[in-house]
Scaffold this motif. Structure first.
Motif, PDB file in Angstrom:
ATOM      1  N   ILE A  15      25.138  39.362  64.474  1.00 39.78           N
ATOM      2  CA  ILE A  15      24.706  37.979  64.629  1.00 39.78           C
ATOM      3  C   ILE A  15      23.737  37.567  63.515  1.00 39.78           C
ATOM      4  CG2 ILE A  15      23.306  36.459  66.126  1.00 39.78           C
ATOM      5  CD1 ILE A  15      24.652  38.046  68.496  1.00 39.78           C
ATOM      6  N   ASP A  16      22.923  38.513  63.064  1.00 39.71           N
ATOM      7  CA  ASP A  16      21.932  38.223  62.024  1.00 39.71           C
ATOM      8  C   ASP A  16      22.536  38.121  60.624  1.00 39.71           C
ATOM      9  OD1 ASP A  16      19.755  38.096  63.747  1.00 39.71           O
ATOM     10  OD2 ASP A  16      19.431  40.257  63.678  1.00 39.71           O
ATOM     11  N   ASP A  17      23.771  38.585  60.453  1.00 38.65           N
ATOM     12  CA  ASP A  17      24.417  38.582  59.130  1.00 38.65           C
ATOM     13  C   ASP A  17      25.514  37.513  59.115  1.00 38.65           C
ATOM     14  OD1 ASP A  17      26.122  39.189  56.896  1.00 38.65           O
ATOM     15  OD2 ASP A  17      25.286  41.211  56.838  1.00 38.65           O
ATOM     16  N   GLU A  18      25.227  36.381  58.504  1.00 39.55           N
ATOM     17  CA  GLU A  18      26.134  35.238  58.552  1.00 39.55           C
ATOM     18  C   GLU A  18      27.519  35.557  57.988  1.00 39.55           C
ATOM     19  OE1 GLU A  18      26.047  30.543  57.302  1.00 39.55           O
ATOM     20  OE2 GLU A  18      24.156  31.630  57.534  1.00 39.55           O
ATOM     21  N   GLU A  19      27.549  36.297  56.894  1.00 40.06           N
ATOM     22  CA  GLU A  19      28.831  36.627  56.261  1.00 40.06           C
ATOM     23  C   GLU A  19      29.662  37.561  57.141  1.00 40.06           C
ATOM     24  OE1 GLU A  19      30.462  38.703  52.149  1.00 40.06           O
ATOM     25  OE2 GLU A  19      28.468  37.796  52.151  1.00 40.06           O
ATOM     26  N   LEU A  20      29.006  38.601  57.681  1.00 36.24           N
ATOM     27  CA  LEU A  20      29.708  39.543  58.566  1.00 36.24           C
ATOM     28  C   LEU A  20      30.197  38.851  59.828  1.00 36.24           C
ATOM     29  CD1 LEU A  20      27.868  43.008  58.739  1.00 36.24           C
ATOM     30  CD2 LEU A  20      30.224  42.555  58.065  1.00 36.24           C
ATOM     31  N   LEU A  21      29.364  37.968  60.383  1.00 34.67           N
ATOM     32  CA  LEU A  21      29.745  37.237  61.595  1.00 34.67           C
ATOM     33  C   LEU A  21      30.983  36.382  61.327  1.00 34.67           C
ATOM     34  CD1 LEU A  21      29.171  36.413  64.529  1.00 34.67           C
ATOM     35  CD2 LEU A  21      27.656  34.627  63.648  1.00 34.67           C
ATOM     36  N   GLU A  22      31.006  35.731  60.177  1.00 31.73           N
ATOM     37  CA  GLU A  22      32.145  34.891  59.800  1.00 31.73           C
ATOM     38  C   GLU A  22      33.425  35.728  59.737  1.00 31.73           C
ATOM     39  OE1 GLU A  22      33.653  31.233  59.195  1.00 31.73           O
ATOM     40  OE2 GLU A  22      31.488  31.514  59.210  1.00 31.73           O
ATOM     41  N   GLN A  23      33.339  36.908  59.123  1.00 29.62           N
ATOM     42  CA  GLN A  23      34.504  37.804  59.006  1.00 29.62           C
ATOM     43  C   GLN A  23      34.967  38.272  60.378  1.00 29.62           C
ATOM     44  OE1 GLN A  23      33.358  40.994  56.374  1.00 29.62           O
ATOM     45  NE2 GLN A  23      32.927  39.609  54.671  1.00 29.62           N
ATOM     46  N   PHE A  24      34.003  38.635  61.227  1.00 33.23           N
ATOM     47  CA  PHE A  24      34.346  39.109  62.566  1.00 33.23           C
ATOM     48  C   PHE A  24      35.047  38.011  63.364  1.00 33.23           C
ATOM     49  CE2 PHE A  24      33.479  39.137  67.066  1.00 33.23           C
ATOM     50  CZ  PHE A  24      33.943  40.388  67.438  1.00 33.23           C
ATOM     51  N   LEU A  25      34.478  36.807  63.364  1.00 31.13           N
ATOM     52  CA  LEU A  25      35.044  35.718  64.154  1.00 31.13           C
ATOM     53  C   LEU A  25      36.434  35.330  63.663  1.00 31.13           C
ATOM     54  CD1 LEU A  25      31.881  33.487  64.709  1.00 31.13           C
ATOM     55  CD2 LEU A  25      32.959  35.061  66.335  1.00 31.13           C
ATOM     56  N   GLU A  26      36.683  35.508  62.374  1.00 29.93           N
ATOM     57  CA  GLU A  26      38.025  35.278  61.820  1.00 29.93           C
ATOM     58  C   GLU A  26      39.014  36.240  62.474  1.00 29.93           C
ATOM     59  OE1 GLU A  26      40.187  32.864  59.802  1.00 29.93           O
ATOM     60  OE2 GLU A  26      38.200  32.913  58.893  1.00 29.93           O
ATOM     61  N   GLN A  27      38.626  37.517  62.579  1.00 31.04           N
ATOM     62  CA  GLN A  27      39.483  38.527  63.198  1.00 31.04           C
ATOM     63  C   GLN A  27      39.621  38.278  64.700  1.00 31.04           C
ATOM     64  OE1 GLN A  27      38.494  42.603  62.146  1.00 31.04           O
ATOM     65  NE2 GLN A  27      37.860  42.000  60.087  1.00 31.04           N
ATOM     66  N   PHE A  28      38.526  37.898  65.342  1.00 36.02           N
ATOM     67  CA  PHE A  28      38.545  37.623  66.788  1.00 36.02           C
ATOM     68  C   PHE A  28      39.491  36.459  67.091  1.00 36.02           C
ATOM     69  CE2 PHE A  28      36.959  35.291  70.493  1.00 36.02           C
ATOM     70  CZ  PHE A  28      36.916  36.291  71.445  1.00 36.02           C
ATOM     71  N   ALA A  29      39.413  35.403  66.279  1.00 32.09           N
ATOM     72  CA  ALA A  29      40.237  34.210  66.506  1.00 32.09           C
ATOM     73  C   ALA A  29      41.726  34.514  66.388  1.00 32.09           C
ATOM     74  CB  ALA A  29      39.844  33.111  65.524  1.00 32.09           C
ATOM     75  N   GLU A  30      42.065  35.539  65.611  1.00 33.48           N
ATOM     76  CA  GLU A  30      43.479  35.882  65.393  1.00 33.48           C
ATOM     77  C   GLU A  30      44.107  36.649  66.553  1.00 33.48           C
ATOM     78  OE1 GLU A  30      43.724  37.966  61.693  1.00 33.48           O
ATOM     79  OE2 GLU A  30      43.166  36.212  60.487  1.00 33.48           O
ATOM     80  N   ILE A  31      43.288  37.166  67.464  1.00 30.27           N
ATOM     81  CA  ILE A  31      43.832  37.907  68.612  1.00 30.27           C
ATOM     82  C   ILE A  31      44.663  36.958  69.472  1.00 30.27           C
ATOM     83  CG2 ILE A  31      43.251  39.191  70.716  1.00 30.27           C
ATOM     84  CD1 ILE A  31      40.643  40.050  69.312  1.00 30.27           C
ATOM     85  N   GLN A  32      45.919  37.324  69.703  1.00 28.00           N
ATOM     86  CA  GLN A  32      46.840  36.438  70.427  1.00 28.00           C
ATOM     87  C   GLN A  32      46.703  36.556  71.935  1.00 28.00           C
ATOM     88  OE1 GLN A  32      48.828  34.137  68.687  1.00 28.00           O
ATOM     89  NE2 GLN A  32      47.423  34.916  67.128  1.00 28.00           N
ATOM     90  N   GLU A  33      46.274  37.708  72.420  1.00 28.53           N
ATOM     91  CA  GLU A  33      46.145  37.906  73.862  1.00 28.53           C
ATOM     92  C   GLU A  33      44.923  37.148  74.402  1.00 28.53           C
ATOM     93  OE1 GLU A  33      48.268  41.425  72.120  1.00 28.53           O
ATOM     94  OE2 GLU A  33      46.451  40.301  71.644  1.00 28.53           O
ATOM     95  N   LYS A  34      44.795  37.095  75.707  1.00 30.02           N
ATOM     96  CA  LYS A  34      43.626  36.490  76.328  1.00 30.02           C
ATOM     97  C   LYS A  34      42.382  37.298  75.917  1.00 30.02           C
ATOM     98  CE  LYS A  34      45.587  34.054  80.295  1.00 30.02           C
ATOM     99  NZ  LYS A  34      46.646  33.511  79.479  1.00 30.02           N
ATOM    100  N   LYS A  35      41.265  36.591  75.787  1.00 33.09           N
ATOM    101  CA  LYS A  35      40.078  37.274  75.258  1.00 33.09           C
ATOM    102  C   LYS A  35      38.800  36.591  75.733  1.00 33.09           C
ATOM    103  CE  LYS A  35      41.049  34.596  71.136  1.00 33.09           C
ATOM    104  NZ  LYS A  35      41.757  34.608  69.874  1.00 33.09           N
ATOM    105  N   ILE A  36      37.745  37.382  75.812  1.00 31.60           N
ATOM    106  CA  ILE A  36      36.405  36.914  76.172  1.00 31.60           C
ATOM    107  C   ILE A  36      35.431  37.555  75.180  1.00 31.60           C
ATOM    108  CG2 ILE A  36      34.552  37.067  77.901  1.00 31.60           C
ATOM    109  CD1 ILE A  36      36.739  37.093  80.065  1.00 31.60           C
ATOM    110  N   LEU A  37      34.468  36.772  74.718  1.00 32.38           N
ATOM    111  CA  LEU A  37      33.438  37.303  73.819  1.00 32.38           C
ATOM    112  C   LEU A  37      32.094  37.275  74.541  1.00 32.38           C
ATOM    113  CD1 LEU A  37      32.895  38.315  70.908  1.00 32.38           C
ATOM    114  CD2 LEU A  37      32.379  35.946  70.288  1.00 32.38           C
ATOM    115  N   VAL A  38      31.361  38.381  74.437  1.00 35.59           N
ATOM    116  CA  VAL A  38      30.003  38.471  74.994  1.00 35.59           C
ATOM    117  C   VAL A  38      29.067  38.805  73.842  1.00 35.59           C
ATOM    118  CG1 VAL A  38      28.494  39.661  76.622  1.00 35.59           C
ATOM    119  CG2 VAL A  38      30.915  39.326  77.202  1.00 35.59           C
ATOM    120  N   HIS A  39      27.972  38.061  73.723  1.00 36.79           N
ATOM    121  CA  HIS A  39      27.047  38.344  72.615  1.00 36.79           C
ATOM    122  C   HIS A  39      25.625  38.538  73.108  1.00 36.79           C
ATOM    123  CE1 HIS A  39      25.075  34.371  72.575  1.00 36.79           C
ATOM    124  NE2 HIS A  39      26.260  33.872  72.854  1.00 36.79           N
ATOM    125  N   GLY A  40      24.914  39.381  72.394  1.00 36.92           N
ATOM    126  CA  GLY A  40      23.482  39.552  72.635  1.00 36.92           C
ATOM    127  C   GLY A  40      22.728  38.596  71.738  1.00 36.92           C
TER     128      GLY A  40
END
Length: 264
Positions: A15-40
């Motif tokens: 969460i503290d690394d804007e670039e890493l977060l952007e990359q992660f969310l790109e991969q998360f958004a591509e998941i086709q199955e149902k999904k839930i995200l939990v963040h600290g």
């Protein structure tokens, strides 16, 4: 056959690394199955507390959440961080919707009770705390719930609740209806046998092996809550649980061999 559901938890380093977060969310958004995200939360809550002159108290490494601290973490976790993640996911055409546990009574907590320490506004939860019927309805609408680490007691009080635990109990509650895979994403490739060797990933850990590693002092303090929650999920019918590096999400979804699998 049950429908697949990914429940994915991310933490402060990402969460503290804007670039890493952007990359992660790109991969998360591509998941086709149902999904839930939990963040600290990240460092933002502590930084804001320092700016406001609100002392952060810790007992045995655990944060005491007094009223002033609760106001900050609710504002930062359920406000700034949650809505920033939701906005970034909308940009990636992912129909995310952000929640605290108080919203629609999705996660009801009880104030933590301890014989010697008053942890303040810290809430503990179990599988029964989760409004699984309503979460299932949200998933049916093709929405993607994004949970912050804030819960409530249905008496008008908010609580700070461990995000690893939130991910675990949501996974347990929904495992009756879905084929749930719980993924804890963090900054290591998995659970390491040697904390100084980033390649020493343990591929599988059972409860017995966890106890042995803990007794031998081989596990870093920060990994213990994740492993305890991961084991709790496996013991309560969550089909698969992994600890993986946050940058390996896409690789794991496609090839299923990244990180450490937690098993009985």
């Amino acid at each position: 056959m049950k429908e697949k559901l990914y429940i994915i938890k991310i933490g402060g380093v990402l969460i503290d690394d804007e670039e890493l977060l952007e990359q992660f969310l790109e991969q998360f958004a591509e998941i086709q199955e149902k999904k839930i995200l939990v963040h600290g939360g990240g460092k933002l809550a502590t930084t804001l507390a320092d700016k406001l002159g609100i002392e952060q108290k810790l007992v045995n490494g655990r944060r005491i959440t007094d009223k002033d601290t609760l106001d900050i973490v609710a504002m930062v976790y359920a406000g700034g961080i949650n809505k920033n993640i939701v906005a970034k996911l909308q940009q990636k055409k992912c129909k995310a919707i952000g929640f605290s546990g108080a919203d629609a009574n999705l996660i009801k907590a009880k104030k933590r009770e301890h014989e010697e320490i008053d942890f303040g506004f810290v809430g503990d939860i179990t599988e029964k705390s989760v409004n699984k019927k309503l979460i299932s309805k949200l998933l049916k609408l093709e929405l993607v719930p994004v949970f912050s680490a804030i819960t409530h007691d249905k008496k008008g009080h908010l609580f700070n609740t461990n995000a690893d635990t939130i991910a675990s109990v949501i996974a347990q509650a929904l495992s009756v209806k879905y084929d749930v895979e719980l993924l804890y994403c963090f900054d290591k490739k998995g659970v390491l046998e040697d904390v100084n060797n980033p390649e020493s990933v343990i591929k599988n850990i059972s409860e017995e092996e966890f106890s042995a590693l803990k007794d031998e002092g081989k596990l870093h303090k920060g990994i213990l809550p994740k492993l305890e929650n991961a084991l709790g999920a496996v013991k309560n019918n969550v089909q698969k649980v992994f600890l993986i590096k946050e940058t390996e999400l896409k690789n794991h979804i496609e090839n299923h061999h990244a990180g450490t699998e937690i098993c009985l």
